[in-house]
Enzyme design. Sequence first.
Site, PDB file in Angstrom:
ATOM      1  N   GLU A  81       0.890  -1.157   0.000  1.00  0.00           N
ATOM      2  CA  GLU A  81       0.000   0.000   0.000  1.00  0.00           C
ATOM      3  C   GLU A  81       0.932   1.212   0.000  1.00  0.00           C
ATOM      4  OE1 GLU A  81      -3.280  -0.384   3.088  1.00  0.00           O
ATOM      5  OE2 GLU A  81      -2.027  -2.102   3.508  1.00  0.00           O
ATOM      6  N   ARG A 307       5.594 -12.508   9.775  1.00  0.00           N
ATOM      7  CA  ARG A 307       6.235 -11.213   9.523  1.00  0.00           C
ATOM      8  C   ARG A 307       7.619 -11.226  10.126  1.00  0.00           C
ATOM      9  NH1 ARG A 307       2.236  -7.364   8.830  1.00  0.00           N
ATOM     10  NH2 ARG A 307       3.562  -5.568   9.142  1.00  0.00           N
ATOM     11  N   LYS A 317       4.261   0.387  10.108  1.00  0.00           N
ATOM     12  CA  LYS A 317       4.268   1.680   9.418  1.00  0.00           C
ATOM     13  C   LYS A 317       3.728   2.772  10.312  1.00  0.00           C
ATOM     14  CE  LYS A 317       3.417   0.143   4.871  1.00  0.00           C
ATOM     15  NZ  LYS A 317       2.383   0.108   3.882  1.00  0.00           N
TER      16      LYS A 317
END
Length: 606
Positions: A81, A307, A317
């Site tokens: 994104e 992750r 983020k």
Amino acid sequence: MLLLYAEKAELNIIIYEQFLIFDSSPKISNNQKFKLSYKEVKLLMEVQISSVQTDFIRQIIADDLSNNKNDGRVVTRFPPEPNGYLHIGHAKSLCLNFGVAAENNGGKCYLRFDDSNPTKEDIEYVDSIKADVRWLGYQWADLKHASDYFDQLYEYAIALIKMNKAYVCSLNSEEIKAYRGTLREPGKNSPYRLRSVEENLDLFARMKAGEFADGTQVLRAKIAMDSPNINMRDPIIYRVKKATHHNTGDKWCIYPMYDFCHCLSDAIEGITHSLCTLEFEDHRPLYDWILDTLGTPCHPQQIEFARLSLKYMVLSKRKLHELVNNKHVSGWDDPRMPTLTGMRRRGYTPEAIRDFCNRIGITKNDTQIEMGVLENCIRTDLDPKTARVMGVLKPLRVVIENYPEDQIEQLEGPYHPNDESMGSRKIPFSRVIYIEQDDFREVAPRKFFRLAPGREVRLRYAYYITCQSMIKDDKGNIIELRCTYDPETRGGSSPDGRKVKGTLHWVSEADAITAEVRLYDRLFKEANPGASGTDLEAALNPDSMEILTNCKVEASLANAQAGERYQFERQGYFCVDSVDSSEDKLVFNRIITLRDSWAKIEKAAR
Ligand code: ATP
Ligand code: MG
């Protein structure tokens, strides 16, 4: 302590530069043996064992290929994104997605921007992501944008409405939340759930036409409000958002939600294996429901992996935005940041980052990786290819009293101790030089083999010098040493064979270049910064950056260019800063230290 040379071990493990290598024939010499604590070895074993070059995802793909599933195709995508800069966690996903495509003949990997949220996205992030992917060494088979599919996605939404599998809901966001239920309580049907297909088609068209304000109407999939999986409780698939999109401009005022957009984008692109991180596991039923209900010609297989998380670092983020917005760092490219742009500026190499991603491997277990693993990857990569030079970070002036006043000798220093092909440079030597303040002690402790009153040491590539006296300022600080040199020891050995234990780096005063050096340490002092809502700011390491403005580096660095890397002997690896360094003022970032045995001894003594 274990002495590390494990050639005999069953797995053929060789421990080289603190790494375990599964290889039977490494070139390893005695001086490359290291001592690690048992704990360190165990940790490295755990990390390394998971990284034998296959993993459960590669196994699934291999099985699919052998069954000729997907007609033997492998198509993956890396789907950021564009709402922030890429970080080392994204590198793990990049290496996996581009890696499996490259490993399979004719495999393809796309770079796709999952850009369905215009208010959080920006072209700045789009550009940085492209640059970072290329820098890491990957070339996408095609560049895609989910926003390119907005027309198709709109048609898919209409198809769901026509199947009576989607409805326009006029509850506001709080009501929707209240109706959704909890993990223990089932949700309640929305009063708008029974709207007719015609009414829904009409309302959805009017949403698109801009008749409704943000947040007043949403399109929801009609699945089951009593599903144990909250993601399946009539999730929102379209919302009104009157915002300009960086790709589609003002064409749309309704935007698809991530879960709707993502799976359909995968299907439109003919992705075979949709690889994502574990938090999407609970979204997989929705992913499959949307594609099954719409009967898309392609139904990618979603597979989740853990992750990356790093100790003493944050990779979310949201937290990285917080660091930037609150000015705890100088920007996304601050060399202490885990972003690819920050790591690049600091001097990390793409090879080291890819090597790191390979070593940590792909599993389904969430574990925190030690920063040391990453740091060792960068050392291992830089060691064979980085020129050695001399730079004094905290200078102490040394006058060599018996050296002729106006004489300058040009000594020769190879750029690499083990690689002649890297050549050599001239190093000017003269009566006044600088050494490191730390290389002198007025009272030398046991095992301190450097300079002290009456002590003799070797100057790298030059002569033996002996400290005769010290000059102090009024406060008692040592500001200069007076030494003598032995002219017979040019090149670093004496004809009478006497031994000196210490070899110091130095820089000649007359030719020294003054430079700024920025020393970096971990950005956080807590292993898990900001965990479970704790204060991120309080976890910051106040000593994460030390700026030294009066460093003296050797003359050969006069033309050092932005981005070039050097090993300053005995100090570590450094990179010319690409933002602040200029012809008038050299600025170096320390990439990583070398191991300093003295620091360890001192620490242990303390
Ligand atoms: P965050 O949760 O920090 O906001 P994100 O997952 O939303 O990150 P995206 O831009 O959506 O960030 O990520 C693109 C891809 O990178 C996704 O497939 C995501 O799963 C993967 N990814 C993100 N962070 C990590 C990580 N720490 N380790 C491995 N893969 C990651
Ligand atoms: Mg995401």
